[in-house]
Scaffold this motif. Sequence first.
Motif, PDB file in Angstrom:
ATOM      1  N   SER B 266       0.614  -1.129  -0.398  1.00 23.03           N
ATOM      2  CA  SER B 266       0.031   0.086  -0.037  1.00 23.03           C
ATOM      3  C   SER B 266       0.737   0.800  -0.136  1.00 23.03           C
ATOM      4  O   SER B 266       1.382   1.125   0.641  1.00 23.03           O
ATOM      5  N   ILE B 267       0.419   1.912  -0.869  1.00 17.14           N
ATOM      6  CA  ILE B 267       1.106   3.424  -0.687  1.00 17.14           C
ATOM      7  C   ILE B 267       1.496   4.008   0.127  1.00 17.14           C
ATOM      8  O   ILE B 267       2.172   5.036   0.843  1.00 17.14           O
ATOM      9  N   PHE B 268       0.436   3.668   1.688  1.00 12.65           N
ATOM     10  CA  PHE B 268       0.314   4.265   2.816  1.00 12.65           C
ATOM     11  C   PHE B 268       1.415   3.579   3.776  1.00 12.65           C
ATOM     12  O   PHE B 268       1.088   3.653   4.975  1.00 12.65           O
ATOM     13  N   GLU B 269       2.327   2.873   3.432  1.00 16.88           N
ATOM     14  CA  GLU B 269       2.953   2.775   4.073  1.00 16.88           C
ATOM     15  C   GLU B 269       4.640   3.683   3.957  1.00 16.88           C
ATOM     16  O   GLU B 269       5.876   3.039   5.196  1.00 16.88           O
ATOM     17  N   ILE B 270       4.324   4.139   3.259  1.00 21.39           N
ATOM     18  CA  ILE B 270       5.162   5.487   2.595  1.00 21.39           C
ATOM     19  C   ILE B 270       5.477   6.308   3.788  1.00 21.39           C
ATOM     20  O   ILE B 270       3.843   6.565   3.475  1.00 21.39           O
ATOM     21  N   PRO B 271       5.469   7.391   4.618  1.00 22.82           N
ATOM     22  CA  PRO B 271       5.253   7.891   5.703  1.00 22.82           C
ATOM     23  C   PRO B 271       5.030   9.647   4.676  1.00 22.82           C
ATOM     24  O   PRO B 271       6.024   9.587   3.758  1.00 22.82           O
ATOM     25  N   GLY B 272       3.939   9.789   5.290  1.00 26.04           N
ATOM     26  CA  GLY B 272       3.615  10.967   4.541  1.00 26.04           C
ATOM     27  C   GLY B 272       3.370  11.294   3.266  1.00 26.04           C
ATOM     28  O   GLY B 272       2.590  12.764   2.829  1.00 26.04           O
ATOM     29  N   ALA B 273       3.142   9.815   2.978  1.00 18.18           N
ATOM     30  CA  ALA B 273       1.578   9.378   1.632  1.00 18.18           C
ATOM     31  C   ALA B 273       0.355  10.028   1.984  1.00 18.18           C
ATOM     32  O   ALA B 273      -0.998  10.421   1.182  1.00 18.18           O
ATOM     33  N   LYS B 274      -0.090  10.266   3.221  1.00 14.88           N
ATOM     34  CA  LYS B 274      -1.915  10.659   3.864  1.00 14.88           C
ATOM     35  C   LYS B 274      -2.017  11.594   3.193  1.00 14.88           C
ATOM     36  O   LYS B 274      -3.159  12.085   2.738  1.00 14.88           O
ATOM     37  N   GLU B 275      -0.599  12.718   3.114  1.00 16.89           N
ATOM     38  CA  GLU B 275      -1.045  13.693   3.109  1.00 16.89           C
ATOM     39  C   GLU B 275      -0.769  14.067   1.243  1.00 16.89           C
ATOM     40  O   GLU B 275      -2.095  15.835   0.746  1.00 16.89           O
ATOM     41  N   VAL B 276      -0.538  13.667   1.000  1.00 16.97           N
ATOM     42  CA  VAL B 276      -0.763  12.997  -0.940  1.00 16.97           C
ATOM     43  C   VAL B 276      -1.126  12.127  -1.692  1.00 16.97           C
ATOM     44  O   VAL B 276      -1.452  12.094  -3.080  1.00 16.97           O
ATOM     45  N   ALA B 277      -1.910  11.161  -1.059  1.00 20.13           N
ATOM     46  CA  ALA B 277      -1.958   9.769  -1.934  1.00 20.13           C
ATOM     47  C   ALA B 277      -3.455   9.763  -1.395  1.00 20.13           C
ATOM     48  O   ALA B 277      -4.582   9.869  -0.398  1.00 20.13           O
ATOM     49  N   ILE B 278      -4.162   8.669  -2.887  1.00 20.52           N
ATOM     50  CA  ILE B 278      -5.087   8.437  -2.291  1.00 20.52           C
ATOM     51  C   ILE B 278      -5.227   7.212  -2.901  1.00 20.52           C
ATOM     52  O   ILE B 278      -4.394   6.446  -4.653  1.00 20.52           O
ATOM     53  N   GLU B 279      -5.871   5.748  -2.831  1.00 18.85           N
ATOM     54  CA  GLU B 279      -5.641   4.640  -3.293  1.00 18.85           C
ATOM     55  C   GLU B 279      -6.567   4.003  -3.845  1.00 18.85           C
ATOM     56  O   GLU B 279      -7.648   4.200  -2.790  1.00 18.85           O
ATOM     57  N   ILE B 280      -6.552   3.461  -4.683  1.00 16.73           N
ATOM     58  CA  ILE B 280      -7.690   2.132  -5.552  1.00 16.73           C
ATOM     59  C   ILE B 280      -6.881   0.925  -5.606  1.00 16.73           C
ATOM     60  O   ILE B 280      -6.751   1.144  -5.507  1.00 16.73           O
ATOM     61  N   SER B 281      -8.668   0.220  -4.689  1.00 18.90           N
ATOM     62  CA  SER B 281      -7.885  -1.556  -5.196  1.00 18.90           C
ATOM     63  C   SER B 281      -9.226  -2.806  -5.732  1.00 18.90           C
ATOM     64  O   SER B 281     -10.307  -1.477  -5.752  1.00 18.90           O
TER      65      SER B 281
END
Lengths: 461, 450
Positions: B266-281
């Motif tokens: 998940s992109i959210f494993e990367i610190p800071g991602a929550k402020e720059v990413a949407i994830e679709i699955s």
Amino acid sequence: MSLMNNLSTSTISSSSSAFLAPISFDSRTQSVAFPLKNINVVKCITNPQEQQTAYKTKVSRNANIAKLQAGYLFPEVARRRAVHLLKYPNAQVISLGIGDTTEPIPDVITSAMAERSHGLSTLEGYSGYGAEQGEKALRSALASTFYGNLGIEEDDIFVSDGAKCDISRLQVVFGSNVTMAVQDPSYPAYVDSSVIMGQTGQFQKDVEKFANIEYMRCTPENGFFPDLSTVVRTDIIFFCSPNNPTGAAATREQLTRLVQFAKDNGSIIVYDSAYALYMSDDNPRSIFEIPGAKEVAIETASFSKYAGFTGVRLGWTVVPKQLLFSDGFPVAKDFNRIVCTCFNGACNISQAGGLACLSPEGLEAMQEVIGFYKENTKIIVETFNSLGFKVYGGQNAPYVWVHFPSRSSWDVFSEILEKTHIVTTPGSGFGPSGEGFIRVSAFGHRENVLEACRRFKQLYK
Amino acid sequence: MYKLSACSSMACGISLQTMVLNSWKVRNYKQGSGRCTNVPRNVNLEKLQNNYLFPEISKRELQHLEKYPNAKVISLGIGDTTEPIPEKISLSMANYAHALSTAEGYRGYGAEQGNQALRKAIAETFYKDVAIKDTEVFVSDGSQCDISRLQLLLGSKVTISVQDPSFPAYIDSSVIIGQAGDFQDKTGKYQNIEYMQLGPQNNFFPDLRITPRTDIIFFCSPNNPTGHAATRKQLQQLVDFARDNGSIIVFDSAYSTYISDDSPKSIFEIPGAKEVAIEISSFSKFAGFTGVRLGWTVVPEELLFSGGFPVIHDFNRIVCTCFNGASNIAQAGGLACLSPEGFQAIRAVIDYYKENAKILVDTFASLGLEVYGGVNAPYVWVHFPGSKSWNVFTEILEKTHIITVPGSGFGPGGTEYIRISAFGQRELVIEASWRLEKLLSKGKSPFLTV
């Protein structure tokens, strides 16, 4: 703008009306209660101070969405209901607001869906991606059941996950450079999807209308059919009959005039026939009953209110081959492209259910359920009539449109909710000409409808 | 003569060869005849070059079958799952369907955002360690639909970048919504879209130092079609890049359950991602739900537009207005997928497809071809240097009756590649491998340059 973080404010925030404190409900534990739409809500996490230091991207908000004034109407009604329940946790709330079906789906239909589900676990019965336009057997059955002698063929029909989604897909087909007309009042998805798509100007608070949309007044004075001589030409005309929310059903003569109007203006009618099977009178059920309609109209329809498929999700749209854009390009080709790119077909299990709906047994079973809701409608109409109200609709649709002259419909909504614990829908939510009216929907268990009517009689005696 | 009634109900859709189309228009448009409306066609749709890729592949398959009615065609083209859904899951859907016939079990409209228990289960199963809340999860009828809803959310005025090659829905939906500008024949690219080229030369990750800023970055990992799973280091670079540029990443994690190594799921494993990413699955390739239709999108509360407005509010508005929830029966199935027993059964099916992928990778490798992917994704990406992918596609189809997907369908960066999908019954995959070996062993095919 201030983010909504306080439930007790009575103003409607222009942000999400579906965001509330987390509530989990099992409405079945309350004895006289309606199935509660499972409302999932979230509190906004930032307060204005945090907002200043919180990281912001450099992506601009879509200005079209910013034009929307409040949450979509029905989540807003649901929000008010939830707030009311927090205030009166023991109240026996009866929901005649959101037009949500309540009666179980007939066995013949659910058995077919169960069978399809089981089949997916077998080699012979497993299917992966289906045709985006829908399963052939279902398209064929829809054509023969609803459009048998109207010259609409199987491949003119596109199966979907419901009319609401189809409306937005149609807007994507049309794009931002078309103008549209709606009935006033009308189902809010036509206007809201138009705003989102960028077809409109700003909301004009003084008239409660979006600039660039042509609102066709439908009132008791004009028999709920617009005076077409006063209607400005637009590219697209959304027309729902039998009508949500007024319940009015256009006559053959009226629809003939509408088709002629569209022909004269080179416009496209998007005809919403979601309530066609509720028709009691001898009015057309499909726009394609009118000669010439195939060259000017698209028709959307839904299994939601026929088969109780509000949660199962199944509908269809008819785009005749004869419908052409101004350069001669067939609208169906563009619709097909959108369906193939922005959608991936309705749930195969739901489609199996749809096919069962259209078997002789299924049709009969659906008519019974529809008949049940129509009986509810009759009871509600009689109640308001007996109380001396001017009552419209209810004859050809599961909605009753009650006039409260000179009163704000949100005020009446609140009064009814506060005093009788009944949820209705305020007419102004459907457009400025809905002001002064309340929509009472006829979906509900019989005992709830009877109890609601008792309470109405109590309140307005 | 082209007839609209030839538009069949098969997944091939309607054939739209530009030449045929233009002649249709010339033959049938009658100025002032009253046959046409006065409604202008949406210019954005005019910009689309061809059919959507996968109906086009289906069309070719049909044409091939008409030519060779007795051919045993093996489809390793469209990534369509083939193995039955585990019983526990289909049973839960059957039971849910039956219950809809009872007073206690009947349900009408569900929350547009999805069933609460399912949202929770998704959050707990896939985002447990990264603190994504159930209220940030929006259940849908699949990623293809979510991508378009995200485009409606973002509007026509944002700029996008895509990996090149990439899943065609990102570009096509961008064209449709009006972001993309005109198609340039010379480059095979849309004017306003930034194409981030991927290839073995850059380890299938774009060189971000030379990538211009766009508002939105579509990023799929594990990647369709190349099969590459971005490393933690690469994704950190991507998140930092987005942060520096104030961009939003739309991270497509549809194949995360195919990952074999420790690449982030998940992109959210990367610190800071929550402020720059949407994830679709999606449940499609995870659970064989390609026809059942179920997926989800995560929009973190922390993700803000430039004025500070939370993206989640607007996405919710789109979901409430342009959608009405995924089928409740599909959602019941989704919940069963995420039970321990269900998940385990699904794992077995995923492993089955991964074993298929291994067989295909080994086949191509043994032929001396450059082959990529197939380890962290159910796609194998084979390089035929100096070739045009549609020609290779046709040669393979003609000579072995195997459907693949030409790489150029995924963007100009795919032009010398073929995508082979690993979905299929084992015997057919083995048979396909054998046929490909015969075709591509030395001397038998013009495309093998070893």
